[in-house]
Every structure is written in structure tokens, then in C-alpha cells.
Design a protein around this motif. Structure first.
Motif, PDB file in Angstrom:
ATOM      1  N   LEU A  80      29.141 -76.800-114.596  1.00 21.06           N
ATOM      2  CA  LEU A  80      28.945 -75.325-114.509  1.00 21.06           C
ATOM      3  C   LEU A  80      28.551 -75.191-115.964  1.00 21.06           C
ATOM      4  O   LEU A  80      29.310 -75.796-116.935  1.00 21.06           O
ATOM      5  N   PHE A  81      27.351 -74.434-116.280  1.00 21.45           N
ATOM      6  CA  PHE A  81      27.148 -73.969-117.679  1.00 21.45           C
ATOM      7  C   PHE A  81      27.265 -72.442-117.562  1.00 21.45           C
ATOM      8  O   PHE A  81      26.496 -71.702-117.021  1.00 21.45           O
ATOM      9  N   ALA A 113      47.424 -74.519-104.841  1.00 21.50           N
ATOM     10  CA  ALA A 113      45.966 -74.895-104.533  1.00 21.50           C
ATOM     11  C   ALA A 113      45.338 -75.312-105.549  1.00 21.50           C
ATOM     12  O   ALA A 113      44.942 -76.614-105.496  1.00 21.50           O
ATOM     13  N   TYR A 114      45.573 -74.517-106.721  1.00 19.35           N
ATOM     14  CA  TYR A 114      44.659 -75.115-107.797  1.00 19.35           C
ATOM     15  C   TYR A 114      45.614 -76.211-108.382  1.00 19.35           C
ATOM     16  O   TYR A 114      44.922 -77.230-109.206  1.00 19.35           O
ATOM     17  N   LYS A 132      33.679 -74.124-111.611  1.00 22.47           N
ATOM     18  CA  LYS A 132      34.320 -73.688-112.973  1.00 22.47           C
ATOM     19  C   LYS A 132      35.645 -74.519-113.029  1.00 22.47           C
ATOM     20  O   LYS A 132      35.893 -75.068-114.232  1.00 22.47           O
ATOM     21  N   SER A 133      36.299 -74.194-111.966  1.00 19.58           N
ATOM     22  CA  SER A 133      37.686 -75.053-112.036  1.00 19.58           C
ATOM     23  C   SER A 133      37.650 -76.402-112.237  1.00 19.58           C
ATOM     24  O   SER A 133      38.429 -77.148-112.835  1.00 19.58           O
ATOM     25  N   ILE A 134      36.740 -77.162-111.439  1.00 15.67           N
ATOM     26  CA  ILE A 134      36.563 -78.520-111.433  1.00 15.67           C
ATOM     27  C   ILE A 134      36.137 -78.995-112.806  1.00 15.67           C
ATOM     28  O   ILE A 134      36.371 -79.995-113.642  1.00 15.67           O
ATOM     29  N   THR A 135      34.748 -78.192-113.442  1.00 14.84           N
ATOM     30  CA  THR A 135      34.376 -78.438-114.570  1.00 14.84           C
ATOM     31  C   THR A 135      35.353 -78.467-115.826  1.00 14.84           C
ATOM     32  O   THR A 135      35.315 -79.426-116.569  1.00 14.84           O
ATOM     33  N   ASN A 136      36.087 -77.750-115.782  1.00 15.11           N
ATOM     34  CA  ASN A 136      36.934 -77.411-116.944  1.00 15.11           C
ATOM     35  C   ASN A 136      38.094 -78.477-116.827  1.00 15.11           C
ATOM     36  O   ASN A 136      38.415 -78.950-117.937  1.00 15.11           O
ATOM     37  N   GLN A 151      38.544 -77.320-103.721  1.00  9.37           N
ATOM     38  CA  GLN A 151      38.930 -75.837-104.176  1.00  9.37           C
ATOM     39  C   GLN A 151      39.612 -75.201-103.128  1.00  9.37           C
ATOM     40  O   GLN A 151      39.165 -75.281-101.953  1.00  9.37           O
ATOM     41  N   GLY A 152      40.802 -74.606-103.395  1.00  7.57           N
ATOM     42  CA  GLY A 152      41.366 -73.680-102.600  1.00  7.57           C
ATOM     43  C   GLY A 152      40.844 -72.574-101.980  1.00  7.57           C
ATOM     44  O   GLY A 152      41.245 -72.195-100.794  1.00  7.57           O
ATOM     45  N   ASP A 153      39.847 -72.056-102.567  1.00  8.44           N
ATOM     46  CA  ASP A 153      39.015 -70.877-102.129  1.00  8.44           C
ATOM     47  C   ASP A 153      38.610 -71.219-100.993  1.00  8.44           C
ATOM     48  O   ASP A 153      37.893 -70.445-100.170  1.00  8.44           O
ATOM     49  N   ILE A 154      38.146 -72.451-100.461  1.00 10.87           N
ATOM     50  CA  ILE A 154      37.619 -72.763 -99.264  1.00 10.87           C
ATOM     51  C   ILE A 154      38.392 -72.102 -97.946  1.00 10.87           C
ATOM     52  O   ILE A 154      37.894 -71.908 -97.097  1.00 10.87           O
TER      53      ILE A 154
END
Length: 426
Positions: free
Chosen positions: A45-46, A198-199, A22-26, A270-273
Motif C-alpha cells: 500500500l502506498f 484479530a489484529y 495497510k495493516s500487513i504493509t506496515n 485480516q480480521g475484517d474478512i
């Protein structure tokens, strides 16, 4: 609607595939719209969030071609210009779209009306809007000041610098960084607060991939975007959503199995890694091959407790909280006080839902403390929050009687979550 989570009676190794980030798509949607020429975004992402973003770009006059089957979006940008000088858009509950599009429109000449869902009207926007006002934005509020809906635009009388506080959302900074090229002048952003950096790092890396480099001064806490900076159109691959992948990786310790999520790698933007390091601390083992990362439960199936600072990947606070009752000692999650102001008050959602499961949990100064407990049957209140629904599905895989209220609020970012869950877990 209620989703009754089925306890996994015969756990087996899990192989899952999750949507694009989502973060990268947007971010890619906005950067592509600001580029000069036609970009093709692959692996998109859709979901509710991205569809609101896409619809908004179309309303603003950008040529957008969508192929959901191929997970591709083609966007033609006009070098920082918006095709229409007036439009009305609806950002729904999409926080990223709300912040990013507000920054773009607040720096653009024209007059644009922005509406949102009731949920988004309650979420923080003030710090971003104050910064935009200092940059020459004219904002007319229909109801409560610094909340949606409002009409926004700019005369073009820009300042050379602005201050932004990110304690409530790092998206404010990311929005200004990406949209700064609209002003076509050397521009400085001075930052206070440290939440979600991180974002911001992800934003900076993606900007550079598309041809714009922001100079960072970490001592002063500032970023400079040079006059003449321009995004170039690209064919761009979107990574799998690590936030979504973490739900499946978190199944590994509680079910005692190996989990692989296709396409997830340590080099992720992505920081969530970093959540995988938490699982390491809890006793899991990690292996990486060309295809993905594999998470393996501890050989003795013990799950260790401990203290973790999740300030840089706070979306996973709910995930960690949901598996914390199965740990062998107290789990303390710190650095997450800001999550009270996200899709819902997530601290309250954690404590309320754990309490309903018979789990002792208490709020701390900047997070929560959760005690090992046996989980009892209950209904999970999701508060229209996709991450509450997906996270609190996890205890139901181990304990009977967990029911998720309004489960399909997860369509915000992962609309077929429960289909993927049933296909790869049972």
C-alpha cells in the motif's frame, strides 16, 4: 473540497481492485527492518500512512528502495539493530507507524525524537509508553505527558516481562511483540483487555512467516518470545486491503448487485474478512473462486437488521452504520466503545452524520443502535477520518444529495478511492 456522491441510476455488477493491506504493509515494513538481510515486499500500500513509515525508516538509516509503479519496497535490515543511534522522525497521523516505531525506538539504545500530526497527538499512547518505561525506556516529553512529541531511547537495562492493556488499541501489543527481538532475551508480555485480538493474530502469523514464533498462553493471557529469536529476510506478498474491500462488498446489498473484489479470499490474515459474515446475516450470498470472493445481494433485495459484535473488526462499524438505514429492522452494533479514541470519535461521527441524513441513531453502552429510515440530502462531516469519508459515501449511491466534506482525507489509506469508485460503480 466537497465530493458530491452521484446516485446510481442503473446499478450493475461491480468488479473492484483495492490497494494492498495497510495493516500487513506496515507490519511487514517493521519486520523487514528488523530482519537480517534484504527483504522485498510486493503488493504494498502506498498512502500517507505507509509513506510516513517508509520515510521514518529512511531517517533511521535503513536502506529502502521504493517502486510505486510495481508496488514494491525493498528493505535491508540489520538483525534488530538500527543503523543510526540518533534521528528525528515524523509519524504524521499514522497510528500503526506511531505505535510500532515508538516500541522499536523505546527498546533500542540511542536517542530518537518523534513528532506527529495534531490528530495523532490526541490519540492513545499512554499504555504503550508506560510499558516501555518499565522496560527501561527513557522518555522526555516536550508538552503533554504520554503524548507526542517526545524523545525516547533505552539504556539496555531490560526487564524480563511487562504488562500491557489493549482496551484502547491492540497495536500496543502488536508493537511490543514485533519489536521484542531487539532485546535478545526470553521475554514475556502479560495482556489485559480483549480489543482487536484479530489484529494480534495477524501479527503473530506474520512474525512466524518471517521466522519468529511467539508462544501464546491463552489461559494466562501471555506471550513469550525466546532469546535468540531472529527474523529472516523474505520476498513477501501483501494481501489486498480487506478493510477497503468491505466498502465495495457493502454496495452489493444496497444496490442489489454482485460485487467481486480481486484477490480477496477467506484465508486472509485480516480480521475484517468477518464483515462478510455480517453481510451473510443481512441476506447476501457469498461465492468464492480462484480469483476472489463474490458477494451477491438477496434475491428479494431485502436487507435484514440485527445485532452484531464488531469488537474484533471494529473498522467496519462505520461501514455497517452507513448501510444500516436501508435495513428492514433495527441494526445494533456492539463491542465498539473503543472507537471513540481512533482518528476521531467514531461513535459521534456515526450518530452526527446519520442524524444529518434524518436517520434515528442512539449510543448504547458499547456501541450504537440505528433505526430504518429514509435518507435525506446532507453534507457528511469527515473529521479528517478516512473511514468516515469512505463509509458515508455509500448512502449517496442510493439516495440523492449526499456530499462528502474533505473527501480526500481517504488518502491516509486509499488515496484513489473515488477514482476506483467512479470507474467500477457508474
Amino acid at each position: 473540497m466537497i465530493y458530491k456522491v452521484k446516485k446510481v441510476e442503473k446499478p450493475h455488477d461491480i468488479v473492484a481492485e483495492v490497494p494492498g493491506s495497510k495493516s500487513i504493509t506496515n507490519r511487514a515494513l517493521l519486520i523487514a527492518a528488523l530482519s537480517k538481510g534484504r527483504s522485498v515486499l510486493k503488493g504494498c500500500l502506498f498512502s500517507d500512512d505507509s509513506r510516513h513509515f517508509i520515510d521514518a525508516l529512511i531517517e533511521l538509516g535503513f536502506p529502502v528502495a521504493v517502486n510505486e509503479t510495481k508496488k514494491e519496497i525493498a528493505i535491508t535490515g540489520f538483525g534488530g539493530q538500527i543503523p543510526k543511534n540518533s534521528a528525528s522522525i515524523d509519524v504524521g497521523s499514522a497510528g500503526t507507524a506511531a505505535r510500532f516505531l515508538t516500541a522499536l525506538l523505546g527498546l533500542s539504545k540511542g536517542r530518537y525524537h518523534i513528532t506527529s500530526s495534531e490528530q495523532m497527538k490526541k490519540r492513545p499512547m499512554k499504555d504503550l509508553l508506560l510499558s516501555l518505561e518499565k522496560l527501561g525506556a527513557v522518555i522526555e516529553y516536550e508538552n503533554e505527558e504520554y503524548h507526542f512529541p517526545f524523545t525516547i531511547g533505552n539504556s539496555g537495562k531490560y526487564a524480563d516481562s511487562v504488562d500491557i492493556n489493549v482496551d484502547k488499541s491492540s497495536q500496543f501489543l502488536s508493537a511490543l511483540l514485533i519489536a521484542a527481538v531487539v532485546m535478545n532475551r526470553t521475554f514475556t508480555i502479560n495482556v489485559t483487555g480483549t480489543h482487536g485480538m484479530a489484529y494480534v493474530d495477524m501479527t503473530l502469523k506474520m512474525m512466524e512467516q518471517f521466522g519468529v514464533r511467539a508462544i501464546s498462553d491463552k489461559i494466562k493471557g501471555s506471550y513469550i518470545i525466546a532469546e535468540g529469536s531472529e527474523y529472516r529476510a523474505l520476498c513477501y506478498d501483501i494481501e489486498p486491503d480487506i478493510s477497503a474491500a468491505c466498502y465495495f462488498y457493502a454496495m452489493s446489498p444496497i444496490l442489489g448487485v454482485k460485487t467481486r473484489v480481486i484477490g480477496v479470499h477467506r484465508k486472509s490474515l485480516q480480521g475484517d474478512i468477518a464483515f462478510l459474515d455480517v453481510l451473510l446475516d443481512m441476506g447476501c450470498k457469498l461465492h468464492e473462486d480462484e480469483e476472489s470472493i463474490i458477494c451477491e445481494a438477496s434475491p428479494d433485495n431485502r436487507i435484514h437488521g440485527g445485532k452484531w459484535d464488531l469488537s474484533s473488526f471494529s473498522d467496519q462499524a462505520l461501514t455497517l452504520a452507513a448501510i444500516a438505514p436501508f435495513a428492514d429492522e433495527v441494526v445494533e452494533i456492539n463491542g465498539i466503545s473503543h472507537i471513540k479514541f481512533q482518528e476521531c470519535d467514531r461513535i459521534n461521527a456515526i450518530i452526527t452524520n446519520l442524524g444529518a441524513m434524518g436517520v434515528k441513531a442512539e449510543e448504547t453502552d458499547d456501541g450504537v443502535r440505528i433505526f430504518p429510515s429514509k435518507v435525506k440530502p446532507c453534507q457528511i462531516q469527515t473529521y479528517e477520518d478516512h473511514r468516515v469519508a469512505m463509509s458515508f459515501t455509500l448512502p449517496g449511491l442510493v439516495s440523492d444529495g449526499i456530499e462528502i466534506m474533505d473527501p480526500y482525507c481517504c488518502r491516509k489509506t486509499f488515496e484513489n478511492f473515488y477514482d476506483v469508485l467512479e470507474e467500477c460503480v457508474y
